[in-house]
Motif scaffolding. Structure first.
Motif, PDB file in Angstrom:
ATOM      1  N   LEU A 166      92.057  33.446  43.790  1.00 34.20           N
ATOM      2  CA  LEU A 166      90.538  33.811  44.167  1.00 34.20           C
ATOM      3  C   LEU A 166      90.203  35.029  44.614  1.00 34.20           C
ATOM      4  CD1 LEU A 166      90.637  30.351  46.355  1.00 34.20           C
ATOM      5  CD2 LEU A 166      89.703  30.698  43.947  1.00 34.20           C
ATOM      6  N   ARG A 167      91.158  36.107  45.008  1.00 36.07           N
ATOM      7  CA  ARG A 167      90.747  37.507  44.983  1.00 36.07           C
ATOM      8  C   ARG A 167      90.090  37.736  43.954  1.00 36.07           C
ATOM      9  NH1 ARG A 167      92.339  42.175  44.311  1.00 36.07           N
ATOM     10  NH2 ARG A 167      94.010  41.521  43.158  1.00 36.07           N
ATOM     11  N   ILE A 168      91.021  37.788  42.580  1.00 34.23           N
ATOM     12  CA  ILE A 168      90.544  38.177  41.481  1.00 34.23           C
ATOM     13  C   ILE A 168      89.256  37.584  41.109  1.00 34.23           C
ATOM     14  CG2 ILE A 168      91.345  38.494  38.973  1.00 34.23           C
ATOM     15  CD1 ILE A 168      94.143  38.439  40.106  1.00 34.23           C
ATOM     16  N   LEU A 169      89.425  36.214  41.144  1.00 31.90           N
ATOM     17  CA  LEU A 169      88.142  35.441  40.541  1.00 31.90           C
ATOM     18  C   LEU A 169      87.518  34.687  41.719  1.00 31.90           C
ATOM     19  CD1 LEU A 169      89.988  33.857  37.353  1.00 31.90           C
ATOM     20  CD2 LEU A 169      88.270  36.092  37.391  1.00 31.90           C
ATOM     21  N   PRO A 170      86.844  35.074  42.573  1.00 26.93           N
ATOM     22  CA  PRO A 170      86.453  34.365  43.385  1.00 26.93           C
ATOM     23  C   PRO A 170      85.226  33.162  43.173  1.00 26.93           C
ATOM     24  CG  PRO A 170      85.273  36.425  43.215  1.00 26.93           C
ATOM     25  CD  PRO A 170      86.374  36.550  42.461  1.00 26.93           C
ATOM     26  N   GLY A 171      84.838  33.367  41.802  1.00 29.56           N
ATOM     27  CA  GLY A 171      84.039  32.085  41.086  1.00 29.56           C
ATOM     28  C   GLY A 171      84.891  31.290  40.541  1.00 29.56           C
ATOM     29  N   LEU A 172      85.871  31.410  40.702  1.00 27.87           N
ATOM     30  CA  LEU A 172      86.926  30.254  39.836  1.00 27.87           C
ATOM     31  C   LEU A 172      86.285  29.039  39.563  1.00 27.87           C
ATOM     32  CD1 LEU A 172      89.844  29.872  38.693  1.00 27.87           C
ATOM     33  CD2 LEU A 172      90.471  29.082  40.569  1.00 27.87           C
ATOM     34  N   ASP A 173      86.303  28.593  38.290  1.00 26.70           N
ATOM     35  CA  ASP A 173      85.669  27.126  38.279  1.00 26.70           C
ATOM     36  C   ASP A 173      86.383  26.392  37.654  1.00 26.70           C
ATOM     37  OD1 ASP A 173      85.058  28.259  35.646  1.00 26.70           O
ATOM     38  OD2 ASP A 173      82.938  28.544  36.180  1.00 26.70           O
ATOM     39  N   THR A 174      87.601  26.781  36.708  1.00 22.04           N
ATOM     40  CA  THR A 174      88.413  25.985  35.958  1.00 22.04           C
ATOM     41  C   THR A 174      89.489  26.179  36.128  1.00 22.04           C
ATOM     42  OG1 THR A 174      86.709  26.324  34.147  1.00 22.04           O
ATOM     43  CG2 THR A 174      88.774  25.540  33.576  1.00 22.04           C
TER      44      THR A 174
ATOM     45  N   GLY B  88      84.703  34.904  25.708  1.00 20.09           N
ATOM     46  CA  GLY B  88      83.768  35.640  27.004  1.00 20.09           C
ATOM     47  C   GLY B  88      84.343  34.984  28.065  1.00 20.09           C
ATOM     48  N   SER B  89      85.212  34.228  28.322  1.00 19.72           N
ATOM     49  CA  SER B  89      85.514  33.871  29.843  1.00 19.72           C
ATOM     50  C   SER B  89      86.320  34.807  30.524  1.00 19.72           C
ATOM     51  CB  SER B  89      86.201  32.439  29.839  1.00 19.72           C
ATOM     52  OG  SER B  89      85.156  31.290  29.542  1.00 19.72           O
ATOM     53  N   ALA B  90      86.554  34.973  31.837  1.00 27.03           N
ATOM     54  CA  ALA B  90      87.428  35.652  32.528  1.00 27.03           C
ATOM     55  C   ALA B  90      88.691  34.827  32.820  1.00 27.03           C
ATOM     56  CB  ALA B  90      86.692  35.908  33.765  1.00 27.03           C
ATOM     57  N   VAL B  91      89.969  35.413  32.648  1.00 25.74           N
ATOM     58  CA  VAL B  91      91.306  34.413  32.609  1.00 25.74           C
ATOM     59  C   VAL B  91      92.245  35.176  33.453  1.00 25.74           C
ATOM     60  CG1 VAL B  91      92.768  33.283  31.321  1.00 25.74           C
ATOM     61  CG2 VAL B  91      90.594  33.515  30.276  1.00 25.74           C
ATOM     62  N   VAL B  92      92.675  34.307  34.138  1.00 22.84           N
ATOM     63  CA  VAL B  92      94.108  34.746  34.939  1.00 22.84           C
ATOM     64  C   VAL B  92      95.166  33.737  34.646  1.00 22.84           C
ATOM     65  CG1 VAL B  92      95.021  34.815  36.977  1.00 22.84           C
ATOM     66  CG2 VAL B  92      92.896  35.837  36.883  1.00 22.84           C
ATOM     67  N   VAL B  93      96.291  34.423  34.115  1.00 26.89           N
ATOM     68  CA  VAL B  93      97.370  33.436  33.724  1.00 26.89           C
ATOM     69  C   VAL B  93      98.268  33.547  34.930  1.00 26.89           C
ATOM     70  CG1 VAL B  93      99.405  33.556  31.993  1.00 26.89           C
ATOM     71  CG2 VAL B  93      96.969  33.812  31.113  1.00 26.89           C
TER      72      VAL B  93
END
Length: 253
Positions: A71-79, A29-34
């Motif tokens: 950070l544009r794709i995931l502004p709430g990046l936490d991991t 369920g997490s949002a992921v960028v590779v």
């Protein structure tokens, strides 16, 4: 950590353990960028539904560009998981090995630090998050055939410990993933390598613990991690030194 609601950037996640964990985070369920260097693999992963960003951890400009895109794709990046790495055999009797030494240090050690440095200010500003570094069982129990690889992974362990101490009290946690041999491209020649899917499942179970352990140690890596403590270190290094027979002009001891 709650693996069902993270915003994850997997640095070097286009194959192997990185891709396995990226897929598992997304399935949870997490949002992921590779991130990775190979455009063709990134296209395939984008078609699969993963976020993708091109990154070369040996290039400072590439890392900063990738950070801004993530950070544009995931502004709430936490991991942030620093998975990028290579491992190659070296013949230390042949000075030509130094090319491998330089490349391995540039990717495994300096690349890890460069990626961490790029994202630490964002995580500190948020006041919470997790950095997951990737060392190796070889960082604790040397595999003499891959000398510089082991040295970089030992360095990653020491750096992770220092980073955790320096970030204490900020809300940003540091965990260290310590893989044993896993049946990926890098570990394909090892008959004792763990199956990739089994390794991924065990890692995700450890990550989901609250609190997340400082070291992510699957059962298969405990013999490496605690060899000195358990008094098995010298015998195991001697056993692993038999692999030096693979080098040109060598024979088993």
């Amino acid at each position: 950590m709650d693996i069902t609601s993270r915003s994850v950037f997997m640095v070097g996640g286009t194959s192997g353990i990185g891709l396995e964990l990226a897929r598992r985070f997304r399935a949870a369920g997490s949002a992921v960028v590779v991130g990775g260097r190979r455009a063709d693999l990134l296209v395939q992963l984008a078609d699969e539904g993963l976020g993708t960003v091109e990154i070369d951890v040996t290039d400072a400009d590439s890392v900063i560009t990738a950070r801004d895109e993530v950070l544009r794709i995931l502004p709430g990046l936490d991991t942030v998981i620093t998975m990028a790495g290579i491992g190659r055999p070296e013949d230390l009797r042949d000075p030509a090995h130094f090319t491998t030494t330089e490349t391995t240090i540039a990717i495994n050690l300096l690349g890890t630090i460069r990626a961490i440095d790029a994202f630490t200010p964002h995580l500190l500003e948020r006041g919470r998050g997790t950095i997951i570094t990737v060392s190796s069982g070889i960082g604790f129990l040397p595999f003499p055939l891959m000398a510089t690889y082991g040295a970089t992974k030992a360095a990653i362990h020491a750096y992770s410990e220092a980073l955790r101490a320096q970030l204490a009290g900020t809300g940003v946690d540091v965990a260290e993933l310590v893989p044993p041999a896993v049946a990926t491209h890098m570990g394909s020649g090892n008959p004792h390598a763990l199956a990739l899917d089994a390794y991924g499942a065990e890692v995700m179970g450890l990550l989901a613990q609250d609190p997340t352990p400082h070291e992510i140690l699957v059962q298969g890596v405990l013999m490496h991690r605690w060899a000195e403590r358990d008094g098995t270190y010298a015998d195991l290094v001697a056993q692993r030194s038999q692999a030096l027979a693979m080098l040109p002009g060598r024979s088993p001891a």
